[in-house]
Design a protein around this motif. Sequence first.
Motif, PDB file in Angstrom:
ATOM      1  N   GLN A 147       1.202   8.638   6.718  1.00 34.91           N
ATOM      2  CA  GLN A 147       2.447   7.932   6.434  1.00 34.91           C
ATOM      3  C   GLN A 147       2.615   6.710   7.349  1.00 34.91           C
ATOM      4  OE1 GLN A 147       6.419   9.912   7.147  1.00 34.91           O
ATOM      5  NE2 GLN A 147       6.122  10.320   4.979  1.00 34.91           N
ATOM      6  N   GLY A 148       2.965   5.611   6.733  1.00 34.35           N
ATOM      7  CA  GLY A 148       3.303   4.430   7.524  1.00 34.35           C
ATOM      8  C   GLY A 148       2.108   3.658   8.057  1.00 34.35           C
ATOM      9  N   CYS A 149       0.905   4.055   7.682  1.00 31.31           N
ATOM     10  CA  CYS A 149      -0.272   3.355   8.211  1.00 31.31           C
ATOM     11  C   CYS A 149      -0.452   1.983   7.559  1.00 31.31           C
ATOM     12  CB  CYS A 149      -1.529   4.200   8.012  1.00 31.31           C
ATOM     13  SG  CYS A 149      -1.946   4.448   6.274  1.00 31.31           S
ATOM     14  N   GLY A 150       0.236   1.790   6.435  1.00 27.62           N
ATOM     15  CA  GLY A 150       0.149   0.475   5.796  1.00 27.62           C
ATOM     16  C   GLY A 150      -0.542   0.482   4.438  1.00 27.62           C
ATOM     17  N   LYS A 151      -0.587   1.630   3.783  1.00 26.69           N
ATOM     18  CA  LYS A 151      -1.290   1.730   2.491  1.00 26.69           C
ATOM     19  C   LYS A 151      -0.704   0.798   1.440  1.00 26.69           C
ATOM     20  CE  LYS A 151      -0.477   6.071   2.192  1.00 26.69           C
ATOM     21  NZ  LYS A 151       0.101   6.199   3.546  1.00 26.69           N
ATOM     22  N   THR A 152       0.625   0.886   1.273  1.00 27.13           N
ATOM     23  CA  THR A 152       1.251   0.122   0.197  1.00 27.13           C
ATOM     24  C   THR A 152       1.108  -1.385   0.446  1.00 27.13           C
ATOM     25  OG1 THR A 152       2.789   1.945  -0.111  1.00 27.13           O
ATOM     26  CG2 THR A 152       3.372  -0.161  -1.129  1.00 27.13           C
ATOM     27  N   THR A 153       1.406  -1.790   1.664  1.00 27.85           N
ATOM     28  CA  THR A 153       1.253  -3.203   2.024  1.00 27.85           C
ATOM     29  C   THR A 153      -0.192  -3.643   1.801  1.00 27.85           C
ATOM     30  OG1 THR A 153       2.749  -2.639   3.826  1.00 27.85           O
ATOM     31  CG2 THR A 153       1.838  -4.843   3.832  1.00 27.85           C
TER      32      THR A 153
ATOM     33  N   LYS B 279      -1.958  -6.555  -0.445  1.00 28.96           N
ATOM     34  CA  LYS B 279      -2.778  -7.587   0.223  1.00 28.96           C
ATOM     35  C   LYS B 279      -4.173  -7.641  -0.391  1.00 28.96           C
ATOM     36  CE  LYS B 279      -0.945  -7.264   4.983  1.00 28.96           C
ATOM     37  NZ  LYS B 279      -1.297  -6.688   6.299  1.00 28.96           N
TER      38      LYS B 279
ATOM     39  N   ARG C  45       8.260   9.538  -1.688  1.00 26.56           N
ATOM     40  CA  ARG C  45       9.182   8.664  -0.953  1.00 26.56           C
ATOM     41  C   ARG C  45       9.993   7.857  -1.959  1.00 26.56           C
ATOM     42  NH1 ARG C  45       8.973   3.851   1.641  1.00 26.56           N
ATOM     43  NH2 ARG C  45       6.791   3.464   1.140  1.00 26.56           N
TER      44      ARG C  45
ATOM     45  N   GLN D  23       8.676  -0.484  -4.115  1.00 27.99           N
ATOM     46  CA  GLN D  23       8.063  -1.331  -3.068  1.00 27.99           C
ATOM     47  C   GLN D  23       6.793  -1.995  -3.599  1.00 27.99           C
ATOM     48  OE1 GLN D  23       6.534   0.925   0.227  1.00 27.99           O
ATOM     49  NE2 GLN D  23       6.041  -0.883   1.476  1.00 27.99           N
TER      50      GLN D  23
ATOM     51  N   LYS E  21      -2.596  -3.527  11.285  1.00 26.41           N
ATOM     52  CA  LYS E  21      -1.806  -3.830  12.493  1.00 26.41           C
ATOM     53  C   LYS E  21      -2.681  -4.272  13.664  1.00 26.41           C
ATOM     54  CE  LYS E  21       1.317  -0.375  10.652  1.00 26.41           C
ATOM     55  NZ  LYS E  21       2.204   0.753  10.820  1.00 26.41           N
TER      56      LYS E  21
ATOM     57  N   ASP F 142      -2.772  -7.111  14.574  1.00 27.52           N
ATOM     58  CA  ASP F 142      -2.007  -8.160  15.257  1.00 27.52           C
ATOM     59  C   ASP F 142      -1.144  -7.564  16.367  1.00 27.52           C
ATOM     60  OD1 ASP F 142      -0.860  -6.907  12.918  1.00 27.52           O
ATOM     61  OD2 ASP F 142       0.917  -8.142  13.252  1.00 27.52           O
TER      62      ASP F 142
ATOM     63  N   GLY G 215      -5.954  -5.725   8.688  1.00 30.30           N
ATOM     64  CA  GLY G 215      -4.609  -6.255   8.474  1.00 30.30           C
ATOM     65  C   GLY G 215      -4.148  -6.915   9.760  1.00 30.30           C
TER      66      GLY G 215
ATOM     67  N   GLY H 272      -1.005  -8.712  10.046  1.00 32.47           N
ATOM     68  CA  GLY H 272       0.397  -9.124   9.992  1.00 32.47           C
ATOM     69  C   GLY H 272       1.095  -8.472   8.822  1.00 32.47           C
ATOM     70  N   GLU H 273       2.421  -8.650   8.768  1.00 31.17           N
ATOM     71  CA  GLU H 273       3.176  -7.991   7.704  1.00 31.17           C
ATOM     72  C   GLU H 273       3.135  -8.758   6.399  1.00 31.17           C
ATOM     73  OE1 GLU H 273       6.748  -5.582   8.841  1.00 31.17           O
ATOM     74  OE2 GLU H 273       6.751  -7.031  10.504  1.00 31.17           O
TER      75      GLU H 273
HETATM   76  N1  LIG Z   1       2.256  -6.124  11.977  1.00 27.29           N
HETATM   77  C1  LIG Z   1       1.706  -5.509  10.923  1.00 27.29           C
HETATM   78  N2  LIG Z   1       2.434  -4.649  10.199  1.00 27.29           N
HETATM   79  C2  LIG Z   1       1.880  -4.050   9.146  1.00 27.29           C
HETATM   80  C3  LIG Z   1       0.518  -4.262   8.792  1.00 27.29           C
HETATM   81  N3  LIG Z   1       0.244  -3.509   7.697  1.00 27.29           N
HETATM   82  C4  LIG Z   1       1.373  -2.835   7.406  1.00 27.29           C
HETATM   83  N4  LIG Z   1       2.369  -3.155   8.271  1.00 27.29           N
HETATM   84  C5  LIG Z   1       3.740  -2.644   8.320  1.00 27.29           C
HETATM   85  O1  LIG Z   1       3.712  -1.253   8.466  1.00 27.29           O
HETATM   86  C6  LIG Z   1       4.822  -0.661   7.837  1.00 27.29           C
HETATM   87  C7  LIG Z   1       4.366   0.462   6.926  1.00 27.29           C
HETATM   88  O2  LIG Z   1       3.634  -0.093   5.854  1.00 27.29           O
HETATM   89  P1  LIG Z   1       3.488   0.590   4.426  1.00 27.29           P
HETATM   90  O3  LIG Z   1       2.558  -0.268   3.656  1.00 27.29           O
HETATM   91  O4  LIG Z   1       4.793   0.886   3.829  1.00 27.29           O
HETATM   92  O5  LIG Z   1       2.782   1.917   4.847  1.00 27.29           O
HETATM   93  P2  LIG Z   1       2.357   3.143   3.922  1.00 27.29           P
HETATM   94  O6  LIG Z   1       1.093   3.664   4.450  1.00 27.29           O
HETATM   95  O7  LIG Z   1       2.378   2.738   2.517  1.00 27.29           O
HETATM   96  O8  LIG Z   1       3.507   4.161   4.230  1.00 27.29           O
HETATM   97  P3  LIG Z   1       3.896   5.462   3.341  1.00 27.29           P
HETATM   98  O9  LIG Z   1       3.870   5.039   1.933  1.00 27.29           O
HETATM   99  O10 LIG Z   1       5.267   5.833   3.824  1.00 27.29           O
HETATM  100  O11 LIG Z   1       2.892   6.496   3.660  1.00 27.29           O
HETATM  101  C8  LIG Z   1       5.520  -1.773   7.109  1.00 27.29           C
HETATM  102  O12 LIG Z   1       6.634  -2.204   7.872  1.00 27.29           O
HETATM  103  C9  LIG Z   1       4.487  -2.869   7.042  1.00 27.29           C
HETATM  104  O13 LIG Z   1       5.062  -4.152   7.014  1.00 27.29           O
HETATM  105  C10 LIG Z   1      -0.238  -5.171   9.595  1.00 27.29           C
HETATM  106  O14 LIG Z   1      -1.462  -5.423   9.390  1.00 27.29           O
HETATM  107  N5  LIG Z   1       0.401  -5.759  10.657  1.00 27.29           N
END
Ligand SMILES: Nc1nc2c(ncn2[C@@H]2O[C@H](COP(=O)(O)OP(=O)(O)OP(=O)(O)O)[C@@H](O)[C@H]2O)c(=O)[nH]1
Length: 442
Positions: free
Chosen positions: A109-115, A119, A139, A145, A247, A249, A272, A274-275
């Motif tokens: 969770q929160g590792c950045g999969k969706t973003t 990308k 979620r 999202q 992340k 950055d 990755g 940045g956001e």
């Molecule tokens: N600074 C930075 N933030 C990032 C990067 N990739 C993702 N984020 C941030 O990390 C947070 C979580 O990103 P999500 O893409 O929602 O993560 P997820 O893995 O989809 O999370 P779940 O769906 O809850 O499991 C967000 O606030 C993103 O903006 C990155 O390369 N750099």
Amino acid sequence: MFENLADKLESIFKKLKGRGVLNEENVNDALKEIRMALLEADVNFKVVKDFIEDVRLRAIGSEVLDSITPGQQVVKIVHERLVDLMGGVSANIKFGARIPAPIMLVGLQGCGKTTTAAKLARLLSKEKRVYLVSADIYRPAAMEQLAILGKQINAGVFTAGSLKDPVEICAQALEQAKKDGYEVIIIDTAGRLHIDDLLMEELRKIKEKVNPAEIIYVADSMTGQDAVNVGNKFNELIGIDSVIMTKMDGDARGGAALSLKAVIGKPIKFVGIGEKIDALEVFHPERMASRILGMGDILSLVEKAQATIDEKTALQLEKSIRKNGFSLEDFRNQLTQIKKMGPLKDILGMIPGLGKMKSLKDMQPDDRELVKVTAIIDSMTKKERYNHLIIDGRRRKRIALGSGTSVQDVNRLLKNYVEIKKMMKKFSQKDGIKSLRRNFPF
Ligand SMILES: Nc1nc2c(ncn2[C@@H]2O[C@H](COP(=O)(O)OP(=O)(O)OP(=O)(O)O)[C@@H](O)[C@H]2O)c(=O)[nH]1
Ligand SMILES: [Mg+2]
């Protein structure tokens, strides 16, 4: 990222660069400090151990090049090992033959999969038509999202409607993608705080259903060695093909990026940084290692030193040919040089006239052939090497026996040698030894 490690390594190398001579003792001192720096950067301890041993072996056994200091040589070795540690070359996504090619993203969770899904879609959409689907039914707003992100980059996004089963959602999305002519479908999956059986079961089922061309583990670099351990688990339980580090950055120490390939055996393909939606880069081990060592200048220095070596050998060759003609000894030395330079066929092909020569083609110059030729010349006496005319049948038999080859091999070598010798003569008569060196890059 890597700032601390880079600073530390820089000061270690500064000390080393000042030294005129490197001995085992000061190499060991430097290695001790490098070891600490890597551990402090949160690199996996076993990876550090192997890395240091490897550098030690190479540093102590290596021949120091002219015009760089031994310290710089160690930096070069560390650089090479760092590049290897991170997988050597940058790797592309494997799409396979099926269209659309399913790419599945997994991770906590929160590792950045969706973003990252968005990308990646943006990056890939420069060459392919990309479709996105979210399999995250847990979620609230997870699908929303992805839909919003997809709009930003003009990628198609699957609408799940009333579907409630992640496996079914993926299956239908795949059908839809096929219908609409998409070439890639990126599957964003749900994350959990920890690895749990339920999540793994679900991911396994999705994998079975869509048979992804590539499963990418999304690793949050901020979580350090946890990212590596979790990745290992994902690999064991589902099987992953590659990694995207997010992340980068942030102020993570970088250890995860340095350990991942060695521990899990899967390459990092993107990072990755940045956001924002465009903050995804192809991962280049070479550039990353240079950044960690802050050292572009040293690399070019080393390249120059290597060029000097070739220049020096060329000069020696020139002298020797002027004095004695092109001997078998020169022939062997040149072959050794070529071996250092890479694929023999390419090099021979570059030499005008030589590529077409039939007997050279027969020689099938590969590495084994080189070993053979070297062995044959090694088995000759010095006198024979400087005057091939004395090598009669009896001597040929002896040389073949001594080098573990056959008389035919020796005959063939001598024939090639004579032909090359003739060519060398022509070159040097035509417009001097300079053209020879231009035309013979070895
Ligand atoms: N600074 C930075 N933030 C990032 C990067 N990739 C993702 N984020 C941030 O990390 C947070 C979580 O990103 P999500 O893409 O929602 O993560 P997820 O893995 O989809 O999370 P779940 O769906 O809850 O499991 C967000 O606030 C993103 O903006 C990155 O390369 N750099
Ligand atoms: Mg998500």
